[in-house]
Design an enzyme around this catalytic site. Structure first.
Site, PDB file in Angstrom:
ATOM      1  N   HIS A 184      12.297  21.928  30.162  1.00  0.00           N
ATOM      2  CA  HIS A 184      11.123  21.764  29.302  1.00  0.00           C
ATOM      3  C   HIS A 184      10.148  20.740  29.852  1.00  0.00           C
ATOM      4  CE1 HIS A 184      12.666  23.949  25.613  1.00  0.00           C
ATOM      5  NE2 HIS A 184      11.568  24.511  26.033  1.00  0.00           N
ATOM      6  N   CYS A 487       2.911  37.254  43.044  1.00  0.00           N
ATOM      7  CA  CYS A 487       2.995  36.639  41.724  1.00  0.00           C
ATOM      8  C   CYS A 487       4.034  35.534  41.647  1.00  0.00           C
ATOM      9  CB  CYS A 487       3.245  37.695  40.646  1.00  0.00           C
ATOM     10  SG  CYS A 487       4.834  38.506  40.826  1.00  0.00           S
TER      11      CYS A 487
HETATM   12  C1  PEP Z   1       9.459  35.668  41.509  1.00  0.00           C
HETATM   13  O1  PEP Z   1      10.671  35.843  41.664  1.00  0.00           O
HETATM   14  O2  PEP Z   1       8.701  35.197  42.393  1.00  0.00           O
HETATM   15  C2  PEP Z   1       8.823  36.002  40.221  1.00  0.00           C
HETATM   16  C3  PEP Z   1       7.519  35.969  40.079  1.00  0.00           C
HETATM   17  O3  PEP Z   1       9.646  36.305  39.180  1.00  0.00           O
HETATM   18  P1  PEP Z   1      10.483  35.197  38.353  1.00  0.00           P
HETATM   19  O4  PEP Z   1      10.049  33.838  38.836  1.00  0.00           O
HETATM   20  O5  PEP Z   1      10.181  35.433  36.927  1.00  0.00           O
HETATM   21  O6  PEP Z   1      11.871  35.553  38.749  1.00  0.00           O
END
Ligand code: PEP
Ligand code: MG
Length: 562
Positions: A184, A487
């Site tokens: 958090h 992402c």
């Molecule tokens: C990643 O693995 O880079 C991603 C964007 O997904 P998460 O961080 O939610 O696993």
């Protein structure tokens, strides 16, 4: 000068004197009560209720995500199961202090054993216990120090109640020795844009009054810095402030190549802030947050309501929703019940959905219905849906075919596993787009658990092995003319963002607070420059040299254009 390493949250840099968080209260002893169980029970009830009301009041004052966290803590304080545990102990004739201490400790052990998201809630529970015990003793709850001047707050970990109300005029930066990137402290620091480094084990050595530089982008705390280092940090902080107040324009390189800058979101409530910070859409909507706090999957109607809110907030813009990514760091009791030695290599992401296909079908139904509803109301967004943790071409076909069955127009996959990156040309024959999750792609390429502090040094997306895989996907996307987004956290690193574009990324998605820095960085380079900088990074032996090589290539590019 010495350096302490940890996990940086965001990209900020700050400097100032250390002030340490007061040590926790000494643990109570299990001596017998002198006032009897009934009186002790009354004391506990009063203290628990007072702490719960205080947490709620703090939540109301803080608002936003902090309020949700504090309200969850207030509910923990009054949890009936915990109350039963306390009552049972009081029945044995111990004091209220001991009963609270021991009952909370047993719950803490359960959370820690569950690991992942639940494990990281243990600190929240500890904080509630400390507050109740402080109330019983009539002493102030341990909390944030007030040295009377701005300071760098150093603590083992911060309780949400403390983080939520930090006086941002006084706290220059946060450094914690415990906690990971999903604690958090990290979540709230990100939300409030506080310069923070978590999981810096050696931070325990810092003393009150030490002058330090906290460089979140590098994940390094520098103690005893030279005047020159202080100066450099000051200039970087000023550059960041300038980027934050620069006009918001669509993401683009200096030569006009457009690189849409999108937001990573976990709930529809974050949409307004993301739009204000210039998000041109959503590149990753993490649907797990809809599922995490419930004992079973939310209904189609509940999901639809949340997706409708999201799509309506991004009217006319692209919104990429990820199908539920359960397992490993995001375990869900109703999906991931099998005991696995290595959950990150187990039945997670699309694999878990496939084993529970009704959950996937319900999610696609809710998404298709939400899309139809917002379109009918004249607020349509451009909905894209993608599957997490896809590791084969066959899985790609499975997901894309099923998404089409539900009328989803644009269906793609996340590239988070080296196998998908290496076969990206074949994956992209079926998928409409690829989105590279650099967090997991780094974890799987480097064989280093992303939640484990002891191997955090391997979890660096600058590693040329990771960059080569990104280049494979970029080249495959270019060859077939399909979009390749990024992402993972890597997209939020301003220089790495340029490298990723040089490797073929066509859009970047990140925490909205990172958008301004990345926007400013892209505007410094043309596509040719980005490709040259990427080549320099690719040619390095390791992550640190890749970063240095990219910096040097970027500096020479900027000199040429001056
Ligand atoms: C990643 O693995 O880079 C991603 C964007 O997904 P998460 O961080 O939610 O696993
Ligand atoms: Mg991932």
């Amino acid at each position: 000068m010495t350096q302490i390493h940890g996990v940086g949250i965001g990209l900020g840099v700050a400097q100032g004197p250390v002030a340490r968080m007061a040590a926790p209260l000494p643990a109570p002893t299990d001596e017998p009560s002198t006032i009897g169980a009934e009186a002790e029970t009354a004391r506990v009830r009063e203290a628990v209720a007072a702490v719960a009301r205080e947490l709620e009041a703090r939540g109301e004052q803080a608002g936003g995500t902090a309020q949700d966290v504090l309200e969850a803590q207030a509910m923990m304080a009054e949890d009936p199961a915990l109350d039963d545990e306390i009552t049972e102990r009081l029945g044995r004739g111990v004091t209220a202090e001991w009963a609270v201490y021991d009952a909370f400790a047993s719950f803490r052990d359960l959370l820690t054993a569950a690991g992942g998201y639940l494990g990281e809630r243990a600190a929240d529970l500890d904080d509630v216990a400390q507050r109740v015990i402080a109330r019983l003793r009539g002493v102030p709850a341990p909390g944030v120090p007030d040295p009377g001047h701005p300071f760098v707050l150093v603590a083992p970990d911060l309780a949400p109640a403390d983080t939520a109300l930090l006086d941002l005029g006084q706290v220059l930066a946060l450094v914690t020795s415990d906690g990971g990137p999903t604690s958090h402290t990290a979540i709230l620091a990100r939300q409030k844009g506080i310069v923070a480094i978590v999981g810096a084990a050696d931070a325990a050595e810092l003393r009150d009054g030490d002058i330090v530089i906290v460089d979140a982008a590098a994940g390094v705390v520098t103690t005893d810095p030279s005047a020159e280092e202080l100066d450099r940090a000051q200039r970087r902080a000023a550059d960041r402030a300038a980027a934050a107040s620069a006009p918001i324009t669509p993401g683009a390189l200096a030569d006009g190549t457009t690189i849409p800058l999108l937001a990573n979101l976990g709930n529809a409530e974050g949409a307004t802030e993301a739009v204000e910070l210039g998000a041109e859409g959503v590149g990753l909507f993490r649907t797990e947050f809809l599922f995490l706090s419930s004992a079973h999957a939310p209904t189609v109607a509940q999901q639809r309501e949340s997706y409708e809110k999201l799509l309506a907030a991004f009217r006319g813009k692209k919104v990429v929703v990820r199908a539920l990514d359960a397992g490993a760091d995001k375990p869900l009791a109703f999906l991931n019940d099998a005991h696995e030695e290595n959950p990150a290599l187990g039945l997670r992401g699309l694999r878990a959905l496939r084993a529970n296909e009704d959950i996937l079908r319900e999610q696609l139904t809710a998404l298709a219905e939400a899309d139809a509803a917002v379109s009918a109301a004249g607020k349509s967004a451009d909905l894209w849906v993608m599957a997490p943790m896809v590791s084969t071409v066959e899985e790609t076909r499975y997901f894309v075919d099923m998404a089409r069955e539900y009328g989803i127009r644009t269906a793609g996959v996340m590239v988070e596993v080296p196998s998908s990156a290496l076969l990206a040309d074949r994956v992209l024959r079926h998928a409409d787009f690829a989105s590279i999750g650099t967090n997991d792609l780094t974890q799987y390429t480097m064989a280093a658990d992303r939640l484990l502090g002891s191997v955090a040094g391997f979890q660096d997306p600058w590693h040329p092995a990771v960059l080569r895989l990104v280049a494979e996907v970029g080249a495959a996307g270019r060859a077939v003319g399909k979009p390749v987004g990024i992402c993972g956290e890597a997209a939020a690193d301003p220089l790495l963002a340029v490298v990723l574009v040089g490797l073929g990324a066509t859009s970047l998605s990140m925490a909205p607070t990172a958008l301004a820095d990345v926007r400013a960085s892209l505007l410094l380079y043309g596509l040719d420059d980005a490709q040259r900088i990427a080549e320099a990074a690719l040619a390095a032996d390791d992550a640190a040299s890749a970063r240095d090589a990219a910096r040097a290539a970027a500096a020479s590019t900027q000199k040429e254009t001056q």
